[in-house]
Design a protein around this motif. Structure first.
Motif: not given
Length: 468
Positions: A96-113, A115-123
């Motif tokens: 998306d040429d209009a996109a500037y970033g992204a946020v994903i609610l995840t703790a990836s491989e961590r256990s169920c205890e 939570g996490g927030v990943l931040v990504r850039g325009f690409d």
């Protein structure tokens, strides 16, 4: 990544993770979202931000909270309408040429205890450390109560269609492999199985129920958490097993005998498919903790290699040059920048399936052929936990360590690019690296035999203990 204590929220390499009982709650999540809204609205007003989430406790509600806060800053927010892989969110952002970033609610491989927030850039790739530091500084004690409207949309469908276009449908359908898929209760659940089914595979999917406790396992595709997949492959007489971690940015593969392929085997195989099957040519970027087998196979295939300190952001910076065809982390996180400047476990799985289908052989046979060509190395890691004072004392003396011998062997190179790395003339090596986020020193070693590897590990661990 760091947890929150009191009012302090500290970001790790690409976001924030914390235990639900130690700071990861809606109030602190709102504080982080508010700071991101301030930063993005100031840098790129009216731009588009993508929001995704995984299957763990509270992720969907957390994503809606984040989306509403970001939208209140005048940002155009598009949120996934279902749990989705991290690479799906990153890919949508990159397209998306209009996109500037992204946020994903995840703790990836961590256990169920966790939570996490990943931040990504325009690409779709990681944001800079400087940006995360500025976000930290912008976190207020009380976030804004304003909420805006946002759009919920399908981020998974277009992404899966794109993935399917990257491999040879005909050769996969002709082989019709039987595959066990284990998304480990994570956000890759149903996605990979659906995709493989459409490509003509016979799929057996395990760990598909909605289990916010992940059934007691960690969504991390390595032993012992991979045991169920290994057993299912043998029980169903499958050709292979495929595992994804909690947010599907990392994958692992099990052969038909129920053996989990180590990264030193899987990555060279996938690289071979990229080069010989897809005509890719260029550099391979690895971290200093990656197996020597990857460099050996890259050299055999005519590819240059570049080694960088641990951290995907270091690999990402190398990928800004267009000659990179693959970036690799120590435990098999693989990025193919022609597809996305982010690790993508589903793509690794597809390339592994295509490789198997093209070969007409079993995975165990292919493994044996690879090792007869580039040799076999034995790899391991140990963690030494220290109190904070001892950890700092070791950090202080580390730059001055320059061992003439380790485990009776004289090194041909000693590097302090990422801790202390000692290289020997037979491709064996050892590395000592203090963690940047906890009072732990990580010790790695690789050698031609397990005995030589363990000798190097023990000698390197002793070096740590003598260093403070």
């Amino acid at each position: 990544m760091d947890s929150k204590r009191g009012d302090m929220i500290r970001f790790g390499y690409d976001g924030w993770r914390a235990r639900f009982d130690d700071g990861f709650d809606s109030e602190n999540l709102a504080r982080v979202a508010d700071a991101l809204g301030v930063m993005w609205a100031d840098s790129a007003p009216d731009s588009t931000i993508y929001v995704g989430y995984d299957t763990r406790h509270g992720s969907a509600d957390g994503a809606r909270l984040v989306a509403g806060i970001l939208a209140a800053y005048g940002l155009i927010v598009k949120m996934s309408d279902a749990p989705c892989p991290t690479p799906a969110v990153a890919w949508a952002c990159a397209q998306d040429d209009a996109a500037y970033g992204a946020v994903i609610l995840t703790a990836s491989e961590r256990s169920c205890e966790y939570g996490g927030v990943l931040v990504r850039g325009f690409d779709g790739g990681p944001v800079s450390r400087d940006f995360l530091d500025e976000v930290e500084q912008a976190i207020s004690l009380k976030p804004s109560s304003e909420r805006g409207a946002f759009e919920e949309c399908d981020l998974v469908g277009p992404y899966l269609e794109h993935l399917a276009s990257l491999v040879d449908r005909g050769v996969i359908a002709a082989r019709r492999p039987r595959i066990v898929v284990d998304a480990m209760y994570g956000s890759g659940t149903a996605c990979l199985a659906q995709l493989l089914g459409e490509l003509g595979c016979e799929v057996i999917e395990i760990h598909v129920e909605k289990r916010e406790d992940f059934g007691g396992i960690h969504p991390d595709p390595r032993d012992p958490w991979a045991d169920a997949c290994e057993q299912a492959v043998v029980a169903h007489e499958a050709d292979m097993g495929l595992l994804l971690d909690g947010d599907a940015d990392r994958a692992a593969v099990v052969d038909e005998l129920g053996n989990l392929l180590p990264a030193r085997v899987l990555v060279p195989m996938v690289l071979g498919n990229l080069v010989m099957g897809h005509g890719a040519h260029g550099r391979v970027v690895t971290t200093l903790t990656c197996s020597a087998c990857i460099e050996r196979e890259a050299e055999r295939l005519g590819c240059e290699t570049t080694s960088v300190p641990v951290g995907f952001s270091r690999i990402y910076r190398e990928m800004l040059d267009t000659d990179v065809i693959m970036g690799v982390e120590e435990y098999g996180g693989v990025c193919v920048p022609s597809h996305l400047k982010e690790r993508d476990g589903l793509l690794v799985c597809l390339l592994a399936v295509e490789m198997l289908a093209k070969s007409g052989k079993s995975l165990s046979t292919m493994t044996g052929e690879l090792e007869s060509t580039i040799g076999c190395m034995s790899y391991a890691r140990r963690d030494i936990r220290l109190d904070p004072a001892a950890s700092q004392a070791f950090r202080n003396v580390l730059p001055g360590l320059n061992p003439a011998k380790l485990a009776g062997k004289a090194p041909i190179e000693v590097s302090h690019a990422d801790g202390l790395r000692v290289q020997f003339d037979d491709d064996s090596w050892a590395l000592v690296r203090p963690s940047r986020t906890s009072a732990v020193v990580r010790v790695y070693a690789e050698a031609a035999t397990a005995r030589d590897r363990d000798d190097l590990l023990s000698a390197a661990c002793e070096l740590v203990r003598e260093g403070f």
